[in-house]
Design a protein around this motif. Structure first.
Motif, PDB file in Angstrom:
ATOM      1  N   PRO A 215       0.812  -1.231   0.000  1.00 39.63           N
ATOM      2  CA  PRO A 215       0.000   0.000   0.000  1.00 39.63           C
ATOM      3  C   PRO A 215       0.836   1.267   0.000  1.00 39.63           C
ATOM      4  N   GLN A 216       1.663   1.445  -1.026  1.00 44.66           N
ATOM      5  CA  GLN A 216       2.469   2.655  -1.114  1.00 44.66           C
ATOM      6  C   GLN A 216       1.584   3.895  -1.182  1.00 44.66           C
ATOM      7  N   ARG A 217       1.903   4.887  -0.378  1.00 41.65           N
ATOM      8  CA  ARG A 217       1.198   6.177  -0.361  1.00 41.65           C
ATOM      9  C   ARG A 217      -0.295   6.006  -0.113  1.00 41.65           C
ATOM     10  N   PHE A 218      -0.694   4.936   0.558  1.00 42.45           N
ATOM     11  CA  PHE A 218      -2.125   4.655   0.672  1.00 42.45           C
ATOM     12  C   PHE A 218      -2.623   4.604   2.110  1.00 42.45           C
ATOM     13  N   GLU A 219      -1.757   4.825   3.102  1.00 44.01           N
ATOM     14  CA  GLU A 219      -2.201   4.770   4.488  1.00 44.01           C
ATOM     15  C   GLU A 219      -3.319   5.781   4.725  1.00 44.01           C
ATOM     16  N   ASN A 240      -3.827  -7.888   5.769  1.00 44.10           N
ATOM     17  CA  ASN A 240      -3.340  -6.681   6.442  1.00 44.10           C
ATOM     18  C   ASN A 240      -2.550  -5.749   5.542  1.00 44.10           C
ATOM     19  N   ARG A 241      -2.713  -5.857   4.211  1.00 45.77           N
ATOM     20  CA  ARG A 241      -1.867  -5.058   3.321  1.00 45.77           C
ATOM     21  C   ARG A 241      -2.642  -4.009   2.519  1.00 45.77           C
ATOM     22  N   SER A 242      -3.758  -3.566   3.040  1.00 46.00           N
ATOM     23  CA  SER A 242      -4.466  -2.472   2.371  1.00 46.00           C
ATOM     24  C   SER A 242      -3.927  -1.125   2.815  1.00 46.00           C
ATOM     25  N   GLY A 243      -3.127  -1.127   3.872  1.00 47.23           N
ATOM     26  CA  GLY A 243      -2.596   0.114   4.421  1.00 47.23           C
ATOM     27  C   GLY A 243      -3.196   0.457   5.758  1.00 47.23           C
TER      28      GLY A 243
END
Length: 568
Positions: A215-219, A240-243
């Motif tokens: 999730p680059q730049r997606f938190e 757990n990798r959606s941000g």
């Protein structure tokens, strides 16, 4: 690029309503309630009970025998990579065959990379022309595999990369998401992502999971994703990798640690060279022992294992890998009761083996015995019966704070001796127990530094090689040939033995190495050796020193060490 359909726009808008979207690379203001609906307990239990699934990384990149997504702009020029789909015509793809391979392997679910970081879509998406329907193949792979899974009685899930280095609105591009675009619109990309996830669930569900990644730049925006997924299918699980959280953790290329509180799933590769996508003839396949102990160790830690295959460019799963999966399935056909529907423990996994439990029964998976005996910690329950599922006899004794199991050596199975212990009470009432390790390593709890750490991730740091836990490891980046690991014992100590446990699947990566100690500013070599392997041990005349170093001189690929033990 095609315009999103009105239906999809409305679905995404319903989730985004009430939020204030700021500048193009900003985080949406989520108000006072940024949380998402929790996973349904019955859905989580059903997911955990399955224990074993197939991961599939595939797409036009298979034509290059390079890694999916990551090779874009690296091994393969971007212009070449982005046009591979124009040649992609996997006429031997047969979704029913993939489903049969998974079922014969004892796998209970499949997760397909519907869109990796390279942005190419394996379904008939209405959001972009960069999809399988515009290739010479012109068939909806997701649709066919979803239908095949239903036919085979296998649950179907979709991997969907949060980052997209091909999409012009995503702020980062290749290689490796390390290049920032001058112009981008993260809000527009967020709408694109939500629309595609809506398509996957609406058109190809019900899904067992939505498996997001990187999730680059997606938190802060990942909450939108999770809310939408829950809205469209309440009984789905989300990794757990959606941000922003999710239902389960996803340790990669390693087994997760023992954890009864937080579900987890280790994603691993069957390729002997740890490739995700098809890597050509060099791929090879991990041994049956490695695959089985991966699965057993996962269940013993209370986790799932998602074992990856990378189909060939013609659409076939490599026959050697399919054959290995069939061997795993044959084992599960006999001993699957000790894996499916179990919980981990009560004995925590280790080099000795692992254990699982359900009802009033503990399944002991023994890899190693001391002669004919295996000594386990005492349990607050009475064993009423015991039998060896893999064949033979077992005697048990509970006394002196020890649970002792005796199995004649002739009855020790080559990979895993499975012993069922029946109890007078539910096995889940027993608290987790760890076997005392055989090592008296003076390095345990010391400080350590290394020349290289895999992607600079702390979970692969130098300290993981001296923490006394065979479930963790120090790892280095792919392609590293030389590396060192330095241990600070805190004060000068005398030692005369080392044990080195290399993590390398079937293979011995580390070809040449030496163990050294520091005298003033100089390193002195205690010994040099060739070929490390999973259990290298060496005794030598006693040395007194504070600083000790493992110096790896030659490795076929990134060295990885489970444990570096130093003892008197």
């Amino acid at each position: 690029m095609k315009k999103p359909s009105l239906k999809i726009i409305l679905l995404a808008a319903a989730v985004l309503s009430g939020q204030t979207l700021n500048a193009a690379d900003s985080t949406p203001a989520l108000g006072d309630s940024p949380k998402f609906p929790p996973v349904q307990p019955e859905a989580m239990k059903k997911w955990q009970d399955r224990r074993f699934g197939m991961f599939i990384h595939w797409g036009p990149v298979s034509l290059t025998a390079q890694e999916i997504g990551w090779s874009r702009g690296a091994q393969t020029p971007i212009e070449v990579y982005d046009n591979l789909y124009k040649q992609f015509n996997p006429t031997n793809f047969n979704a029913d065959e993939w489903g049969k391979i998974a079922k014969d392997a004892g796998m209970k679910y499949i997760v397909l990379t519907t869109k990796h970081h390279d942005g190419f879509c394996l379904w008939d998406t209405k959001q972009t022309d960069y999809n399988i329907m515009n290739s010479p193949f012109h068939r909806d792979v997701v649709k066919e595999l979803s239908a095949a899974c239903k036919q085979a009685g296998i649950a179907f899930g979709t991997y969907y990369s949060v980052c997209d280095w091909h999409h012009p609105d995503f702020p980062l591009t290749s290689p490796g998401g390390g290049v920032k675009r001058e112009k981008y619109d993260l809000d527009a990309y967020n709408r694109y992502l939500l629309a595609q996830i809506s398509e996957l669930i609406t058109n190809y569900g019900p899904l067992i999971t939505m498996w997001n990644d990187v999730p680059q730049r997606f938190e802060g925006r990942g909450v939108n994703t999770i809310k939408l997924v829950r809205q469209l299918q309440p009984d789905i699980t989300i990794n757990n990798r959606s941000g922003d959280g999710g239902d389960y953790d996803t340790p990669e290329q390693r087994l997760g640690g023992f954890n009864l509180d937080r579900p987890w799933e280790s994603c691993m590769t069957i390729s002997a060279h740890n490739a995700w996508a098809w890597g050509g003839s060099k791929d090879g396949v991990k041994s049956l022992a490695v695959c089985l102990r991966m699965l057993i160790g996962g269940a013993g830690g209370d986790g799932n294992v998602l074992l990856n295959v990378g189909p060939r460019p013609d659409g076939k799963i490599d026959p050697e890998q399919a054959a290995r999966l069939k061997e795993v399935g044959d084992w599960l056909a006999h001993f699957g009761e000790s894996i499916y529907g179990t919980r981990g423990g009560p004995f925590k996994p280790g080099k000795w083996g692992a254990s699982t439990r359900k009802g009033n029964r503990i399944y002991v998976h023994a890899y190693e015995f001391d002669g004919d005996n295996l000594e386990l910690p005492a349990i607050p329950a009475t064993i009423t019966a015991a039998r060896v599922l893999t064949g033979g006899s077992v005697e048990f004794k509970q006394s002196g704070g020890i649970t002792s199991l005796t199995v004649p050596a002739v009855n020790h199975a080559p990979i895993d001796t499975v012993i069922a212990l029946d109890l007078d009470k539910p096995a889940m009432e027993i608290p987790p127990l760890r076997l005392a390790g055989p090592s008296d390593s003076i390095a345990a709890g010391a400080k350590a530094v290394a020349s290289n750490v895999f992607m600079k991730l702390p979970e692969y740091g130098a300290d993981k090689a001296i923490d006394g836990d065979m479930e963790t490891r120090w790892a280095t980046d792919a392609g590293v040939k030389q590396a060192w690991l330095e241990v600070d014992l805190g004060k000068p100590q005398t030692f005369s033995k080392v044990a080195l446990h290399e993590w390398a699947g079937d293979d011995t990566r580390i070809q040449k190495f030496e163990v050294q100690y520091k005298q003033g500013a100089e390193w002195t070599t205690i010994f040099a050796a060739s070929g490390m392997g999973s259990d290298f041990r060496k005794s030598f005349p006693a040395v007194t020193a504070r600083f000790v170093r493992l110096n790896i001189l030659d490795s076929k690929d990134g060295p990885t060490i489970d444990e570096f033990e130093i003892s008197r």
